[in-house]
Design a protein around this motif. Structure first.
Motif, PDB file in Angstrom:
ATOM      1  N   THR A 174       0.804  -1.146  -0.337  1.00 50.08           N
ATOM      2  CA  THR A 174       0.020   0.017  -0.277  1.00 50.08           C
ATOM      3  C   THR A 174       0.621   1.419  -0.148  1.00 50.08           C
ATOM      4  OG1 THR A 174      -0.362   0.066   1.856  1.00 50.08           O
ATOM      5  CG2 THR A 174      -1.367  -1.137   1.192  1.00 50.08           C
ATOM      6  N   ALA A 175       0.331   2.020   0.163  1.00 53.84           N
ATOM      7  CA  ALA A 175       1.248   3.802  -0.311  1.00 53.84           C
ATOM      8  C   ALA A 175       1.900   3.994   0.775  1.00 53.84           C
ATOM      9  CB  ALA A 175      -0.519   5.027  -0.894  1.00 53.84           C
ATOM     10  N   LYS A 176       1.355   3.861   2.257  1.00 53.80           N
ATOM     11  CA  LYS A 176       2.652   3.319   3.691  1.00 53.80           C
ATOM     12  C   LYS A 176       3.346   2.881   3.755  1.00 53.80           C
ATOM     13  CE  LYS A 176      -0.718   6.891   5.058  1.00 53.80           C
ATOM     14  NZ  LYS A 176      -0.158   8.246   5.867  1.00 53.80           N
ATOM     15  N   GLY A 177       3.589   1.764   2.931  1.00 51.90           N
ATOM     16  CA  GLY A 177       4.337   1.229   3.019  1.00 51.90           C
ATOM     17  C   GLY A 177       6.047   0.523   2.509  1.00 51.90           C
ATOM     18  N   LEU A 178       5.189   1.615   1.200  1.00 57.07           N
ATOM     19  CA  LEU A 178       5.804   1.642  -0.553  1.00 57.07           C
ATOM     20  C   LEU A 178       7.262   2.358   0.026  1.00 57.07           C
ATOM     21  CD1 LEU A 178       4.124   3.046  -2.933  1.00 57.07           C
ATOM     22  CD2 LEU A 178       5.050   0.693  -2.524  1.00 57.07           C
TER      23      LEU A 178
END
Length: 251
Positions: free
Chosen positions: A52-56
């Protein structure tokens, strides 16, 4: 980030999707770094949707290593995870107890590695021997957990332990002074264990066909003690003196 200095080390991971989910778990709990050791398939494009965007940002910072000692070389404390106990897997920690040790090491300015094995079989004995401490996640009937679930559960305990430590410091009349000297790294501990092994073999104090197994209590002791530089120098010096004395005696 909350757990700055903590590396999640994933050994021989089979599925890139699990790496993506682990990256998301790291981002959720404030752990900035993932290190991969011999991943079976490292395909970032497969991992990205699960991160997800937070983990990129965590996923984009992933580093890949050829072996576990290289991945943990900088760390003063290396904690492995296992679902099996006995033999090489003694002095097993509960995740909350492991989190307390991790947070203490981080707040002392040390780097820490948290090691997870492959999805199908976990860490083998050689990989466990590279760890200073071992933890297991208590379960009921089904002992195995998804890799990302395991990462999330342990990091949650670490995040909670860090928040408790920070609250205690804020509530104290004055913050505790940091230690003046960091602990030795895993790479230096391996040098120390090698020197001790050579010395014990020389004085015939290490027996059996598998000396590395009988060195495990020393590994665990050094891991718990988190030796400082002057303590490391003292033990290394003792090993050298014993070996030199034996050489003079035989000459």
């Amino acid at each position: 980030m909350l757990l700055q200095g903590l590396d999640v080390v994933l050994v021989k991971t089979r599925f890139p999707e699990n790496i993506g989910m682990a990256a998301r778990a790291c981002a959720n709990m404030g752990c900035p770094d993932i290190r991969l050791v011999e991943p079976e398939r490292w395909l970032p494009d497969k991992a990205r949707p699960l991160a997800t965007a937070k983990g990129l940002p965590v996923l984009d910072g992933v580093r890949v290593y050829d072996d576990l000692p290289a991945a943990v070389a900088e760390s003063a404390l290396v904690i492995g995870t296992t679902a099996r106990v006995g033999g090489w897997r003694r002095e097993i920690l509960h995740p909350s107890a492991a989190a307390s040790e991790i947070v203490t090491a981080l707040r002392d300015g040390n780097r820490v590695s948290l090691v997870f094995g492959p999805e199908d079989r976990g860490l083998d004995n050689a990989e466990i021997s590279a760890c200073h401490r071992v933890l297991t996640i208590p379960t009921d009937e089904a002992s195995s957990l998804n890799l990302a679930q395991s990462v999330l559960l342990v990091l949650y305990e670490c995040a909670e332990a860090m928040r408790r430590a920070q609250r205690a410091e804020r509530d104290a009349d004055h913050p505790a002074a940091p230690h003046a000297e960091k602990s030795i790294s895993a790479q230096e501990q391996e040098r120390l264990v090698a020197a001790l092994k050579e010395t014990l073999l020389a004085v015939d104090a290490l027996h059996g066909d598998n000396p590395d197994y009988f060195l495990m209590p020393w590994r665990r002791l050094f891991g718990r003690a988190r030796l400082r530089r002057h303590e490391y120098d003292a033990v290394m010096g003792l090993c050298r003196q014993v070996q030199n004395a034996l050489k003079r005696q035989r000459s």
